[in-house]
Each structure stands twice: as C-alpha cells, then as structure tokens.
Design a protein around this motif. Structure first.
Motif, PDB file in Angstrom:
ATOM      1  N   SER A 183     -18.625 -17.368  43.199  1.00  0.00           N
ATOM      2  CA  SER A 183     -18.388 -16.325  44.198  1.00  0.00           C
ATOM      3  C   SER A 183     -19.553 -15.327  44.213  1.00  0.00           C
ATOM      4  CB  SER A 183     -17.075 -15.596  43.906  1.00  0.00           C
ATOM      5  OG  SER A 183     -17.003 -15.207  42.544  1.00  0.00           O
ATOM      6  N   ASN A 239     -16.703 -14.682  50.286  1.00  0.00           N
ATOM      7  CA  ASN A 239     -15.986 -15.380  49.219  1.00  0.00           C
ATOM      8  C   ASN A 239     -14.775 -16.137  49.750  1.00  0.00           C
ATOM      9  OD1 ASN A 239     -17.695 -14.738  47.083  1.00  0.00           O
ATOM     10  ND2 ASN A 239     -16.721 -12.755  46.751  1.00  0.00           N
ATOM     11  N   TYR A 254     -14.421 -23.766  43.220  1.00  0.00           N
ATOM     12  CA  TYR A 254     -14.826 -22.384  43.522  1.00  0.00           C
ATOM     13  C   TYR A 254     -14.436 -21.486  42.359  1.00  0.00           C
ATOM     14  CZ  TYR A 254     -14.334 -17.680  45.486  1.00  0.00           C
ATOM     15  OH  TYR A 254     -14.399 -16.333  45.698  1.00  0.00           O
ATOM     16  N   GLY A 256     -13.905 -17.653  41.456  1.00  0.00           N
ATOM     17  CA  GLY A 256     -13.797 -16.246  41.819  1.00  0.00           C
ATOM     18  C   GLY A 256     -14.094 -15.297  40.677  1.00  0.00           C
TER      19      GLY A 256
END
Length: 299
Positions: A183, A239, A254, A256
């Motif tokens: 992110s 994001n 992904y 974060g």
C-alpha cells in the motif's frame, strides 16, 4: 360381454403407457450416462472450476518495481539512490530478497526509479519480464499524490487504468508469477513526524519534496489542513484501487500494513525526514516477508 371387452382394452392401454414410460426413463438415463450428467430440468451440470494455484511462500526469484522508496533514496547518503539498502532487493539491510533467496544478487532485480508514478509501472514491468521472476513486488503511488499542487494529483480512475494495464501484461506473459502489492504509505503521518525537526522542514522546502503535502509545513490554517486532507484522501483512494485490482487476481497479495505503519524518527532518513532510513527499509522488508510467507493471508 361388451363391458368385459372395454375393461380389457383399458387394462391393455394402461400397461402400454406404463411400459412406454419406463422405456423413456431408461433411455433418458442412458443418455445422461453417455453425454454427461444432468440436473433438474434436464440441464447439464456446471463443470468444476479450475483449482486455485497454490501460493508459493518461497519464490526463487524477485523483480521489484516502484519509486524512490524501493530505490532506497536518501537511505545511505543525501540526494542519492541506494538500492543496496532497498527493502525489496538490498544487500545492506535484511531485505525481502535476502530473507527469501539463497543468492539474492543473482536472482533479484530492482527496476524501480526515483520519481516514478503509476504511469511508469508498465515500462518497468517490460524490463522485468525477460527474467521470468517468480515474484514481482510493487510499491507505487506516493509520487502520484506528491505533486506541485493537489490539482495535479493522478486521478483514481487513471491510477486504476495504469495499474490494470501492467497487471494484464504480466498475466499475458507470466500467468503463474506471484505479485506482492504494498500500500502507499501514509504521507500525512510522514508530515506529522518530520515537521518536528527544523532541519527537515528546511530540506522539504529547498528540495521541494512532496509539496502537495509538505509545503508550508507549519501552517495549520483551514486551507492548509484542507490541502493535506485532500492528499490523504487521494492516497486512501489509491490504496482502495490497489486492493480491489489485486483481489481479482488469484496470485496477487495486497498489503495494507505499509499504510498503517507508524514511521518514527529512527525509521526516516536523516537527510530529508520523509524517505525511509535503513531502519525504515528493514521495517518494510519485514512487512513484505510476513505477507509473502503467509499460508492463508487475511483478507
């Protein structure tokens, strides 16, 4: 006599109907056996989907794409790239490549470029594809938000389109390559941490680092706060795009955690109080390693 004959005919008719019905049932069953099973209403059953490829927690090669963060800018000396300190492929820090690969120098490649935006990702990918890496890392988006003015920031729609172009090209060429997508860091958090250092603020001003967020760093008037809020919202939108596009790819993860990470003074470069220091690069590497080596990552 006539009544008896009628009853006899009705009995024969019922027997004929029963026989015909049984024959049709047998024939229908035989047809299913020969041509495939059917469900209710005679429709064919849906074939089972192909199994999801297993995620390899120990990829044998890595290509890293991105911007100044992945190039290790200002991690070793002022106003200089230092890929040796990169979280992804560096040899001077405990990088992702160092943690995963027996021979990082021979099996990892860093095509990130300082100042790169998402529009540069397809070009970087083109350079990486001939190596046929088993893992591609992507950390891109800070420069899309760090513009001279908030009006110049890349729109979320354009950011999505450019990311999708790169992902489609990757899948067309290397369908089994895994992708780790970090992110975009919390730029407002970096402003809040770095503004406490007078020298850092002077560097921001002289080097024009991320002016959309960092210019007039001490100003807390309504307009300045609104400007920083716009940058923060745009990073959140980027994001969301990364998470959504990655979720549609079975071999993409992904992370974060990079945006959530609370960088401190020790983890920021002593030359600009904005880019990660070697300690910050190690922190990024640790986050990436956790995500890549998870068997079943959290959604």
């Amino acid at each position: 006599m006539r009544g008896s004959t009628a009853r006899s005919r009705r009995g024969i008719a019922r027997a004929a109907v029963a026989t015909l019905t049984a024959a049709l049932v047998v024939a229908g069953t035989a047809g299913c056996d020969e041509k495939g099973s059917t469900g209710a209403g005679g429709s064919k059953s849906t074939p089972k989907p192909a199994p999801t490829p297993a995620w390899n927690t120990r990829p044998a090669s890595i290509a890293s794409l991105g911007d100044s963060i992945t190039r290790g800018f200002n991690a070793c000396s002022p106003l200089s790239d230092c890929p040796e300190a990169s979280w992804a492929t560096g040899t001077k820090v405990d990088s992702l490549a160092g943690r995963l690969l027996p021979s990082p120098a021979a099996h990892s490649w860093n095509y990130a470029k300082t100042g790169a935006r998402m529009s540069d990702l397809p070009g970087q990918l083109t350079k990486a594809l001939p190596h046929r890496p088993e893992l591609v890392t992507v950390l891109m988006g800070a420069n899309d938000a760090c513009r001279a003015d908030v009006a110049d920031m890349t729109s979320p729609a354009q950011y999505r389109a450019e990311f999708e172009v790169a992902m489609k090209e990757l899948r067309r060429t290397l369908p089994k390559t895994q992708v780790y997508v970090a992110s975009v860091p919390d730029l407002k958090r970096l402003w809040a941490e770095g503004r406490a250092d007078p020298l850092g603020k002077q560097v921001w001003k002289l080097a024009r680092i991320c002016p959309s967020m960092l210019k007039e760093s001490d100003a807390v008037d309504t307009a300045s706060e609104a400007r920083r809020g716009q940058v923060e919202q745009r990073v959140a939108a980027y994001n969301a795009v990364l998470k959504d596009v990655c979720a549609k790819d079975r071999l993409c993860r992904y992370d974060g955690a990079v945006n959530d990470f609370r960088f401190t003074e020790a983890e920021l470069s002593q030359w600009d109080w904005f880019h990660p220091s070697k300690e910050g690069q190690r922190a990024l590497a640790a986050m990436a390693y956790r995500k890549v080596t998870e068997r079943s990552p959290a959604a």
